[in-house]
Write a protein that holds these residues in place. Structure first.
Motif, mmCIF file in Angstrom:
data_model
loop_
_atom_site.group_PDB
_atom_site.id
_atom_site.type_symbol
_atom_site.label_atom_id
_atom_site.label_comp_id
_atom_site.label_asym_id
_atom_site.label_seq_id
_atom_site.Cartn_x
_atom_site.Cartn_y
_atom_site.Cartn_z
ATOM 1 N N ALA A 1 0.839 -1.206 0.000
ATOM 2 C CA ALA A 1 0.000 0.000 0.000
ATOM 3 C C ALA A 1 0.872 1.254 0.000
ATOM 4 C CB ALA A 1 -0.933 -0.005 1.212
ATOM 5 N N TRP A 2 1.955 1.222 0.742
ATOM 6 C CA TRP A 2 2.861 2.364 0.803
ATOM 7 C C TRP A 2 3.528 2.602 -0.557
ATOM 8 C CZ3 TRP A 2 6.969 2.956 5.228
ATOM 9 C CH2 TRP A 2 7.492 4.237 5.197
ATOM 10 N N ILE A 3 3.952 1.542 -1.218
ATOM 11 C CA ILE A 3 4.569 1.666 -2.542
ATOM 12 C C ILE A 3 3.576 2.253 -3.539
ATOM 13 C CG2 ILE A 3 5.530 0.373 -4.497
ATOM 14 C CD1 ILE A 3 6.758 -1.550 -2.400
ATOM 15 N N VAL A 4 2.335 1.764 -3.505
ATOM 16 C CA VAL A 4 1.308 2.305 -4.410
ATOM 17 C C VAL A 4 1.097 3.788 -4.115
ATOM 18 C CG1 VAL A 4 -1.149 2.241 -5.000
ATOM 19 C CG2 VAL A 4 0.152 0.113 -4.843
ATOM 20 N N TRP A 5 0.997 4.157 -2.841
ATOM 21 C CA TRP A 5 0.797 5.561 -2.482
ATOM 22 C C TRP A 5 1.965 6.416 -2.976
ATOM 23 C CZ3 TRP A 5 3.551 8.923 0.661
ATOM 24 C CH2 TRP A 5 2.943 10.156 0.864
ATOM 25 N N GLU A 6 3.199 5.955 -2.750
ATOM 26 C CA GLU A 6 4.373 6.693 -3.212
ATOM 27 C C GLU A 6 4.349 6.861 -4.729
ATOM 28 O OE1 GLU A 6 7.230 8.130 -1.934
ATOM 29 O OE2 GLU A 6 6.407 7.952 0.074
ATOM 30 N N ALA A 7 4.034 5.791 -5.436
ATOM 31 C CA ALA A 7 4.026 5.852 -6.898
ATOM 32 C C ALA A 7 2.949 6.799 -7.410
ATOM 33 C CB ALA A 7 3.826 4.449 -7.477
ATOM 34 N N ARG A 8 1.774 6.736 -6.816
ATOM 35 C CA ARG A 8 0.649 7.552 -7.297
ATOM 36 C C ARG A 8 0.749 9.010 -6.860
ATOM 37 N NH1 ARG A 8 -0.304 5.830 -11.449
ATOM 38 N NH2 ARG A 8 -2.116 7.153 -11.559
ATOM 39 N N SER A 9 1.551 9.304 -5.856
ATOM 40 C CA SER A 9 1.668 10.691 -5.400
ATOM 41 C C SER A 9 2.914 11.366 -5.953
ATOM 42 C CB SER A 9 1.654 10.746 -3.876
ATOM 43 O OG SER A 9 2.812 10.120 -3.355
ATOM 44 N N GLY A 10 3.393 10.914 -7.091
ATOM 45 C CA GLY A 10 4.520 11.583 -7.730
ATOM 46 C C GLY A 10 5.699 10.690 -8.017
ATOM 47 N N GLY A 11 5.605 9.443 -7.706
ATOM 48 C CA GLY A 11 6.714 8.523 -7.989
ATOM 49 C C GLY A 11 7.707 8.468 -6.853
ATOM 50 N N PHE A 12 8.598 7.527 -6.948
ATOM 51 C CA PHE A 12 9.596 7.342 -5.906
ATOM 52 C C PHE A 12 10.523 8.551 -5.896
ATOM 53 C CE2 PHE A 12 9.268 2.528 -6.820
ATOM 54 C CZ PHE A 12 8.059 2.482 -6.182
ATOM 55 N N ARG A 13 10.692 9.149 -4.750
ATOM 56 C CA ARG A 13 11.519 10.340 -4.629
ATOM 57 C C ARG A 13 12.985 9.969 -4.471
ATOM 58 N NH1 ARG A 13 6.525 10.119 -3.493
ATOM 59 N NH2 ARG A 13 5.242 11.959 -3.466
ATOM 60 N N GLU A 14 13.840 10.883 -4.866
ATOM 61 C CA GLU A 14 15.290 10.687 -4.758
ATOM 62 C C GLU A 14 15.743 9.392 -5.430
ATOM 63 O OE1 GLU A 14 17.106 13.177 -3.539
ATOM 64 O OE2 GLU A 14 15.254 14.245 -3.062
ATOM 65 N N LEU A 15 15.119 9.058 -6.531
ATOM 66 C CA LEU A 15 15.441 7.825 -7.251
ATOM 67 C C LEU A 15 16.587 8.084 -8.210
ATOM 68 C CD1 LEU A 15 14.465 4.886 -7.679
ATOM 69 C CD2 LEU A 15 13.023 5.744 -9.513
ATOM 70 N N ASP A 16 17.674 7.373 -8.037
ATOM 71 C CA ASP A 16 18.805 7.505 -8.944
ATOM 72 C C ASP A 16 18.513 6.800 -10.257
ATOM 73 O OD1 ASP A 16 20.290 8.894 -7.068
ATOM 74 O OD2 ASP A 16 21.183 7.064 -6.242
ATOM 75 N N ALA A 17 19.220 7.197 -11.281
ATOM 76 C CA ALA A 17 19.101 6.523 -12.567
ATOM 77 C C ALA A 17 19.605 5.091 -12.403
ATOM 78 C CB ALA A 17 19.916 7.247 -13.624
ATOM 79 N N PRO A 18 18.957 4.138 -13.045
ATOM 80 C CA PRO A 18 19.386 2.749 -12.890
ATOM 81 C C PRO A 18 20.783 2.528 -13.471
ATOM 82 C CG PRO A 18 17.686 2.936 -14.576
ATOM 83 C CD PRO A 18 17.817 4.270 -13.942
#
Length: 172
Positions: free
Chosen positions: A60-77
């Motif tokens: 649920a937390w992952i879905v909320w993070e994704a739907r509220s703007g995406g994962f923050r501070e995400l480095d390029a793969p």
């Protein structure tokens, strides 16, 4: 990077939904497990419930993070733009040979072979120098033995779980 790439929101949402559904499926399965307290004061359904609740909350937390703007501070793969197929073949060969040979050459040697081939694939994918050097092969073989032998002995000697061995002594 402060916000996620907008094109990554749906894949991130799908990952979260997958984790959430896995947690719910485990909870559904835990319903059918008896809750009668056992030796330690907790029933056999305690751990499945803990895992299912943890997965459900994380999903649920992952879905909320994704739907509220995406994962923050995400480095390029990291890594290459395309898959390194020869490495995939090395790792797959290790897994398939392990499954095919475990009853013939025993747990220790088959797992050592699996480790050896998988590490070769990962070394090649990472572009490491000296992957074909005999020293590298011997080192990987010895490390594979040092990992698989204690695992075999732990399962067969301490947990009394039968694993295929090379001899009938139970030590190899």
């Amino acid at each position: 990077m402060t916000t996620s790439d907008p094109s990554a929101v749906w894949p991130q949402t799908l990952v979260g939904a997958g984790v959430l559904l896995t947690g719910l499926a485990l909870a559904f399965g835990a319903i059918s497990i008896s809750s009668e307290a056992g030796y330690g004061g907790v029933g056999p359904n305690f751990l499945p419930w803990v895992v299912s609740i943890g997965l459900t909350v994380c999903g649920a937390w992952i879905v909320w993070e994704a739907r509220s703007g995406g994962f923050r501070e995400l480095d390029a793969p990291p890594g290459a733009d395309q898959a390194y197929w020869p490495g995939f073949v090395w790792v797959s060969a290790g897994l398939l040979l392990n499954a095919a040979l475990i009853t013939t050459i025993g747990f220790i040697l088959s797992c050592t072979l699996c480790y050896l081939l998988a590490v070769q694939g990962l070394r090649r994918a990472g572009g490491q120098a000296g992957v074909n050097a005999p020293r590298t092969w011997v080192t990987d073989f010895v490390v594979g033995l040092l990992i698989s032998a204690p695992v075999f002995w732990m399962f067969t000697k301490f947990l009394a779980i039968n694993l295929p061995g090379l001899t009938s002594t139970g030590w190899i």
